[in-house]
Write an enzyme that holds these catalytic residues in place. Structure first.
Site, PDB file in Angstrom:
ATOM      1  CD  GLU A 173      -0.653  -3.626   0.183  1.00 26.36           C
ATOM      2  OE1 GLU A 173      -1.240  -3.952   0.855  1.00 26.36           O
ATOM      3  OE2 GLU A 173      -0.208  -2.583   0.374  1.00 26.36           O
ATOM      4  CD  GLU A 296       2.126  -1.132  -2.490  1.00 25.14           C
ATOM      5  OE1 GLU A 296       1.245  -0.312  -2.434  1.00 25.14           O
ATOM      6  OE2 GLU A 296       2.311  -2.768  -2.960  1.00 25.14           O
TER       7      GLU A 296
END
Length: 496
Positions: A173, A296
Site C-alpha cells: 500500500e 487483501e
C-alpha cells in the site's frame, strides 16, 4: 427451475491453489494469541504455534500465507525479530492499537508456521521505511546457502539450511500507509528495490510482487505496468467490502435486509475491478505473464463492542460466507490472470476464518466456505453459465445464483454455487454438455443471513452432507435453500 449449463470439454485455465491464500499481520490478536502463544503456554502448541489452529488450517489446505503485513510490513525491521527472544527489540505498533510488539514472532517462527501448515511463504518487504540493503539482506538471510554474513547469521540463529521463499512483496500500500507515494515514484522505487531481491538458488526463483492499486485506481495499474511491468511477476490489488461508506462502517451482526443486499452488491464489484485491471494489464502483458494478486480482500465491519478499535476484531455471519463464496467464484472465473489471493485475515482480524479466546477456538462461516471450495485447488476451470433472476431491494439488486465449476485430475466436475437470496430457495438442473452423469455427491452450508458461531455455540453454522442431488438422464437435479452454499462433486460417464 433454473438450469446450470456446464461444458466439461471447454477448459479455460488452471485454478491456482494460491487463490485460496491467507494473510496474517501483526495486528490485534492475529499473530499473538491467535496463531502464536509461545512454547511455555498451557494452550497445546508445537514450537509455540497453537495446535488447534494449525490443525484447522491444514484441514482447508491453506496454500500460501502472507506476512508480516499489511501496513505493519512497511515499519517492520526484520533483524528485530531474530535471535534469542530475550534480546529482541520491543516497539510500539503505531498502526494497530498502540500496543507493545516484542518481536517474539519473527522470520524463524513464520517459516516454522509455514512448515507446519504445509504452505508456501509470502514475505512482504519493507520499502516504505526500510532500505534497499535491509531488504536485500533479508532475502540473503533466508535463501542463501553459501558463506556470507547473513547466511552465517542464520546458522548462528539455529537454521543451517536456507528456506525456500516462494513469493516476495516489494512494499505494501505504498499509495497510502506504505509512504503516500505517487505511482511514478513507486514504480521507480520498485525497479530499484526488486533488483536486490536476488535469486540465490538456480533451482528456485522468487516470484516478485509489486504494490498495485487501491480498488479502482486504474491510473496506478497503468503506470506500474508501463514503467515496471517487465520487472514484476505479480501486481497486487486491495479491495474491502463494506455496505456504505468507509467512514460509516456498520456492525458485523444485527443488520437488516437492505444492508445484507447492499453488502453483496459491493462484493460483486470485485468482478468489475478484476476485469478492468486485467484489461489494462493485457495491453502491456498480452501473454498474461504477470499475475493479478488480490492479497487483501474481505469484509470490513465495525469492531465488536468493548474490543480495542485498533484490533479490528469482528464477528462473522452467513452474510460473510456469501461474500467469500461470491469472491472465490469470481477469482476462479478469472484464473487466467488472478494467480493468488489472500483473505484478510487468518485469525481474529476482519473476515477471519478462525476466532480464538484463551484456549478456545471457533470456525467461522467463512472457514466453512474455504472448506467447500478447496476442491477447486489446481483444477481446470470449465465453461459454465447459470440462468438467473435479479433479487434484492430497490437500491441493491444482485443475481440470486453465483457459481464456478472446475474439473479435477480424475475428470470429475467440482461445482460451487451460492444462493444469495435471504428467503427464497431455488431448484436447479445441472446440464453437462454432451456428457451423462454417473454420480453426484456434496456438502452444504446453510443458515439465516445473520447466523454465526460463538465459543458457547461453535457449531451453530457448519457444513453437512448434502443428499438432495439426484443424478438422472438429463443431468443433476438439486435444490438450493435460501442463503446457502453447496459444493457438488459430479462424476461423468466417458464419452462414447
Amino acid at each position: 427451475m433454473k438450469k446450470l449449463y456446464v461444458n466439461p470439454d471447454e477448459k479455460l485455465g488452471r485454478i491456482s491453489p494460491e487463490i485460496q491464500g491467507h494473510f496474517s499481520e501483526h495486528l490485534g490478536r492475529c499473530i499473538y494469541e491467535g496463531i502464536f502463544v509461545g512454547e511455555d503456554s498451557e494452550i497445546p502448541n508445537i514450537n509455540g504455534l497453537r495446535t488447534d489452529v494449525v490443525e484447522a488450517l491444514r484441514a482447508i489446505r491453506v496454500p500460501v500465507l502472507r506476512w508480516p503485513g499489511g501496513c505493519f510490513a512497511d515499519e517492520y525491521h526484520w533483524m528485530d525479530g531474530i535471535g534469542e527472544k530475550s534480546g529482541r527489540k520491543k516497539m510500539i505498533n503505531t498502526h494497530w492499537g498502540g500496543v507493545v510488539e516484542d518481536n517474539s514472532f519473527g522470520t524463524h517462527e513464520f517459516m516454522e508456521l509455514c512448515r507446519q501448515l504445509g504452505c508456501k511463504p509470502y514475505i512482504n518487504g519493507n520499502l516504505g521505511s526500510g532500505t534497499v540493503r535491509e531488504m536485500s539482506e533479508w532475502v540473503e538471510y533466508m535463501t542463501f546457502e553459501g558463506t556470507s554474513p547473513m547466511a552465517d547469521l542464520r546458522r548462528k540463529n539455529g537454521r543451517e539450511e536456507p528456506w525456500q521463499v516462494d513469493y516476495f512483496g516489494v512494499g505494501n500500500e505504498n499509495w497510502g500507509c506504505g509512504g503516500n507515494m505517487l505511482p511514478e515514484y513507486y514504480a521507480n522505487e520498485y525497479r530499484r528495490y526488486q533488483t536486490y531481491v536476488r535469486d540465490y538458488s538456480e533451482e528456485h526463483r522468487i516470484y516478485r510482487i509489486a504494490c498495485g492499486p487501491n480498488g479502482d485506481d486504474y491510473e496506478w495499474t497503468d503506470t506500474l505496468m508501463k514503467m515496471a511491468g517487465k520487472f514484476m511477476d505479480g501486481l497486487s490489488l486491495h479491495y474491502y467490502t463494506y455496505p456504505y461508506e468507509w467512514e460509516n462502517k456498520t456492525a458485523a451482526t444485527g443488520f437488516d435486509l437492505a444492508e445484507y443486499y447492499q453488502t453483496l452488491k459491493k462484493t460483486l464489484y470485485m468482478e468489475e475491478l478484476v476485469t478492468r485491471h486485467s484489461e489494462i494489464m493485457d495491453r502491456y502483458d498480452p501473454e498474461k505473464r504477470v499475475g493479478l494478486i488480490v492479497d487483501e480482500w474481505g469484509a470490513w465491519h465495525q469492531v465488536e463492542p468493548g474490543t480495542n478499535p485498533g484490533f479490528l476484531y469482528q464477528q462473522n455471519t452467513m452474510r460473510d460466507a456469501m461474500i467469500a463464496a461470491v469472491t472465490l467464484n469470481i477469482f476462479n472465473k478469472h484464473c487466467s490472470r488472478v494467480k493468488m489471493a489472500n483473505i484478510a485475515q487468518m485469525v481474529n482480524v476482519l473476515q477471519a476464518v478462525l476466532l480464538t479466546e484463551g484456549e478456545r477456538m471457533v470456525k467461522t462461516p467463512t472457514y466453512h466456505v474455504f472448506d467447500l471450495y478447496k476442491a477447486h485447488q489446481g483444477g481446470q476451470l470449465v465453461r459454465s453459465y447459470v440462468e438467473n433472476e435479479t433479487i434484492g431491494t430497490d437500491t441493491a439488486q444482485v443475481p440470486q445464483l453465483h457459481e464456478s465449476v472446475s474439473m479435477d485430475e480424475d475428470g470429475r466436475l467440482q461445482v460451487t454455487i451460492a444462493n444469495l437470496s435471504a428467503d427464497q430457495g431455488q431448484e436447479i438442473l445441472l446440464c453437462p454438455a454432451g456428457r451423462k452423469v454417473s454420480a453426484a455427491e456434496g456438502r452444504i452450508l446453510r443458515g439465516n443471513t445473520g447466523d454465526y458461531n460463538t465459543f458457547e455455540r461453535p457449531d451453530a453454522v457448519k457444513t453437512e452432507a448434502y443428499t438432495e442431488a439426484a443424478a438422472g438422464e438429463k443431468g443433476v437435479r438439486f435444490a438450493l435453500p435460501a442463503c446457502s452454499v453447496v459444493h457438488l462433486t459430479v462424476s461423468l460417464e466417458e464419452n462414447g
